[in-house]
Design a protein around this motif. Structure first.
Motif, mmCIF file in Angstrom:
data_model
loop_
_atom_site.group_PDB
_atom_site.id
_atom_site.type_symbol
_atom_site.label_atom_id
_atom_site.label_comp_id
_atom_site.label_asym_id
_atom_site.label_seq_id
_atom_site.Cartn_x
_atom_site.Cartn_y
_atom_site.Cartn_z
ATOM 1 N N ASN A 1 3.536 -9.750 -8.246
ATOM 2 C CA ASN A 1 2.430 -9.071 -7.557
ATOM 3 C C ASN A 1 2.034 -9.944 -6.368
ATOM 4 O O ASN A 1 2.594 -11.023 -6.143
ATOM 5 C CB ASN A 1 1.261 -8.839 -8.521
ATOM 6 C CG ASN A 1 0.203 -7.925 -7.923
ATOM 7 O OD1 ASN A 1 0.518 -6.856 -7.397
ATOM 8 N ND2 ASN A 1 -1.060 -8.327 -7.958
ATOM 9 N N LYS A 2 1.087 -9.494 -5.614
ATOM 10 C CA LYS A 2 0.647 -10.174 -4.385
ATOM 11 C C LYS A 2 0.457 -11.673 -4.601
ATOM 12 O O LYS A 2 -0.091 -12.090 -5.615
ATOM 13 C CB LYS A 2 -0.658 -9.516 -3.912
ATOM 14 C CG LYS A 2 -1.290 -10.094 -2.665
ATOM 15 C CD LYS A 2 -0.349 -10.195 -1.480
ATOM 16 C CE LYS A 2 0.306 -8.887 -1.114
ATOM 17 N NZ LYS A 2 1.454 -9.070 -0.179
ATOM 18 N N GLN B 1 -5.914 -7.748 1.936
ATOM 19 C CA GLN B 1 -5.934 -6.409 1.308
ATOM 20 C C GLN B 1 -7.161 -6.245 0.415
ATOM 21 O O GLN B 1 -7.657 -5.133 0.239
ATOM 22 C CB GLN B 1 -4.658 -6.188 0.473
ATOM 23 C CG GLN B 1 -3.404 -5.955 1.291
ATOM 24 C CD GLN B 1 -2.644 -7.242 1.556
ATOM 25 O OE1 GLN B 1 -3.233 -8.320 1.610
ATOM 26 N NE2 GLN B 1 -1.338 -7.151 1.738
ATOM 27 N N ARG C 1 1.451 0.579 2.271
ATOM 28 C CA ARG C 1 1.807 -0.572 1.430
ATOM 29 C C ARG C 1 1.289 -0.318 0.019
ATOM 30 O O ARG C 1 0.561 0.643 -0.222
ATOM 31 C CB ARG C 1 1.307 -1.902 2.022
ATOM 32 C CG ARG C 1 0.030 -1.954 2.774
ATOM 33 C CD ARG C 1 -1.236 -1.738 1.995
ATOM 34 N NE ARG C 1 -1.287 -2.548 0.797
ATOM 35 C CZ ARG C 1 -1.972 -2.234 -0.266
ATOM 36 N NH1 ARG C 1 -2.711 -1.123 -0.318
ATOM 37 N NH2 ARG C 1 -1.981 -3.006 -1.338
ATOM 38 N N GLY C 2 1.704 -1.230 -0.891
ATOM 39 C CA GLY C 2 1.421 -0.990 -2.307
ATOM 40 C C GLY C 2 2.659 -0.315 -2.898
ATOM 41 O O GLY C 2 3.187 0.638 -2.301
ATOM 42 N N ALA C 3 3.120 -0.830 -4.045
ATOM 43 C CA ALA C 3 4.428 -0.428 -4.570
ATOM 44 C C ALA C 3 4.622 1.094 -4.718
ATOM 45 O O ALA C 3 5.579 1.653 -4.160
ATOM 46 C CB ALA C 3 4.682 -1.156 -5.888
ATOM 47 N N ARG D 1 11.569 -3.477 2.594
ATOM 48 C CA ARG D 1 10.849 -4.496 1.832
ATOM 49 C C ARG D 1 11.576 -4.720 0.501
ATOM 50 O O ARG D 1 11.917 -3.743 -0.176
ATOM 51 C CB ARG D 1 9.381 -4.078 1.565
ATOM 52 C CG ARG D 1 8.529 -3.982 2.826
ATOM 53 C CD ARG D 1 7.053 -3.846 2.484
ATOM 54 N NE ARG D 1 6.457 -5.130 2.153
ATOM 55 C CZ ARG D 1 5.227 -5.275 1.651
ATOM 56 N NH1 ARG D 1 4.490 -4.203 1.406
ATOM 57 N NH2 ARG D 1 4.728 -6.473 1.385
ATOM 58 N N ASP E 1 4.327 -5.215 -8.423
ATOM 59 C CA ASP E 1 5.379 -4.689 -7.541
ATOM 60 C C ASP E 1 6.706 -4.557 -8.268
ATOM 61 O O ASP E 1 7.546 -3.745 -7.899
ATOM 62 C CB ASP E 1 5.537 -5.586 -6.318
ATOM 63 C CG ASP E 1 4.340 -5.413 -5.405
ATOM 64 O OD1 ASP E 1 3.312 -6.049 -5.668
ATOM 65 O OD2 ASP E 1 4.441 -4.594 -4.472
HETATM 66 O O1 MRU Z 1 2.071 -6.479 0.444
HETATM 67 P P1 MRU Z 1 1.389 -5.320 -0.228
HETATM 68 O O2 MRU Z 1 0.037 -5.019 0.303
HETATM 69 O O3 MRU Z 1 2.294 -4.096 -0.275
HETATM 70 O O4 MRU Z 1 1.214 -5.796 -1.743
HETATM 71 C C1 MRU Z 1 0.657 -4.894 -2.669
HETATM 72 C C2 MRU Z 1 0.446 -5.475 -4.007
HETATM 73 O O5 MRU Z 1 0.791 -6.600 -4.293
HETATM 74 C C3 MRU Z 1 -0.139 -4.559 -5.051
HETATM 75 O O6 MRU Z 1 -0.933 -5.265 -5.954
HETATM 76 C C4 MRU Z 1 1.012 -3.865 -5.820
HETATM 77 O O7 MRU Z 1 1.908 -3.278 -4.930
HETATM 78 C C5 MRU Z 1 0.519 -2.845 -6.760
HETATM 79 S S1 MRU Z 1 -0.073 -1.425 -5.921
HETATM 80 C C6 MRU Z 1 -0.541 -0.271 -7.073
#
Ligand code: MRU
Length: 350
Positions: free
Chosen positions: A245-246, A194, A44-46, A87, A235
């Motif tokens: 973002n999250k 996270q 996970r994470g963009a 996603r 994201d």
């Molecule tokens: O649902 P996730 O854990 O994939 O969400 C991740 C985030 O929101 C991060 O802050 C974002 O992807 C940036 S990662 C460098």
């Protein structure tokens, strides 16, 4: 610890759902395993899901039984569609898939065997460029981080969310490595933690001073004068600078504005989507209600209660003091300054 590794024709993904308790790698020899890992948030994470999807596309292509190049291309496009559907919010996912597809189409005419090699090379390039980009962001951001800064971050935008080093956590790492004597507050980041499970884990491992708080403590922390700046990842960033973002990031940005604290977004250009005029156009993923009704596998809400579980929110550009990119700092007006960076989604030119 590597977020992912390509080894002998297989992709090994660190299963982030098991952290910090156990470090277990998922061995992917089929693109469907990668797709499931992305959906489940094992990766996970963009930027990390972008790189994983690029390798997933290679695995999908390896599994094709194509008699000729046209059949191969059709098969690769089908696999890309499946991976893109995992996603919706992080644009890095489709950006990476398009980049590999683009490379394939621009290499024609060529035999499937040759195209496969080209695809793998492109996936490695995406991975390596992401790592380099994170290091660059860390350097560009140094001028924003005062000596002794107390920094609040939300979710995990660290090595685990990227090819390594991190975006928001990369900025924090670089400041620490530069001897700035910084310290970090990590929001736990409900519902999937996270911040507690991943960000706190990364920072503890690196010896960077970190204090974990629950999400609802951020306002009081700021009111007490205990935060000097906020830095988060993203994201997807729309053309006007609005940043998804999250979930919970927007609330942190509003609080930062109220308390006169600068709020920064760190993201590579692969997260910028100039095709969307504003944040209201960004698709927001809604996830399973069980993530809210349960905590560590334990039911914490009444049976049958209605749940709303958006995984991301959008912070309006007016609340963002600067966007830290791999090509430098971007300040308002974002519309003008982002478009001048020349971000272009990869397109098939043949
Ligand atoms: O649902 P996730 O854990 O994939 O969400 C991740 C985030 O929101 C991060 O802050 C974002 O992807 C940036 S990662 C460098």
């Amino acid at each position: 610890m590597d977020t992912m590794r390509w080894l002998d024709g297989e992709l090994h993904l660190l299963d982030q759902t098991k952290l910090p308790g156990a470090a277990v790698y998922i061995c992917c020899n089929d693109y469907n395993i990668v797709a499931e890992a992305i959906k489940r948030l094992s990766v996970r994470g963009a930027p990390a899901i972008g790189a994983a999807a690029a390798y997933g596309l290679v695995l999908g292509a390896m599994g094709l039984e194509a008699g000729n190049t046209a059949e191969f291309i059709a098969g690769v496009e089908r696999v890309a569609g499946d991976l893109a559907a995992t996603r919706p919010t992080a644009v890095n996912l489709t950006w990476a898939l398009n980049r590999v597809l683009d490379r394939v189409k621009n290499s024609l005419p060529a035999e499937p065997e040759e195209l496969l090699k080209i695809m793998l090379k492109e996936a490695h390039t995406i991975f390596n460029e992401d790592f380099e980009g994170n290091l660059a962001m860390g350097k560009y951001a140094l001028e924003l981080i005062p000596q002794g800064a107390r920094i609040l971050t939300h979710c995990n935008a660290g090595a685990l969310a990227t090819a390594g080093y991190g975006t928001a956590l990369g900025v924090i790492r670089a400041a620490h490595e530069a001897g700035k004597n910084i310290s970090v507050y990590a929001d736990e980041t409900r519902p999937l933690l996270q911040g507690a499970r991943l960000t706190a884990w990364e920072l503890v491992q690196e010896g960077i001073p970190v204090t974990l708080i629950t999400d609802n403590m951020a306002g009081y922390l700021m009111a007490r004068g205990m935060v000097d700046l906020v830095v988060v990842g993203a994201d997807r960033i729309a053309a006007n600078g609005d940043a998804a973002n999250k979930i919970g990031t927007y609330g942190v940005a509003v609080l930062a504005k109220e308390h006169g604290i600068p709020f920064y977004v760190a993201a590579p250009l692969s997260t910028v989507d100039l095709s969307l005029p504003s944040g209201s156009d960004i698709p927001i993923e809604e996830r399973h209600p069980g993530e809210v009704t349960h905590f560590a596998g334990q039911m914490v809400a009444p049976e049958g209660v209605k749940v709303w579980n958006p995984a991301f929110d959008v912070t309006p550009a007016r609340l963002i003091a600067a966007i830290i990119t791999d090509r430098g700092l971007v300040r308002p007006s974002y519309e003008k300054n982002l478009s001048e960076l020349g971000v272009r989604p990869p397109t098939y030119s043949k």
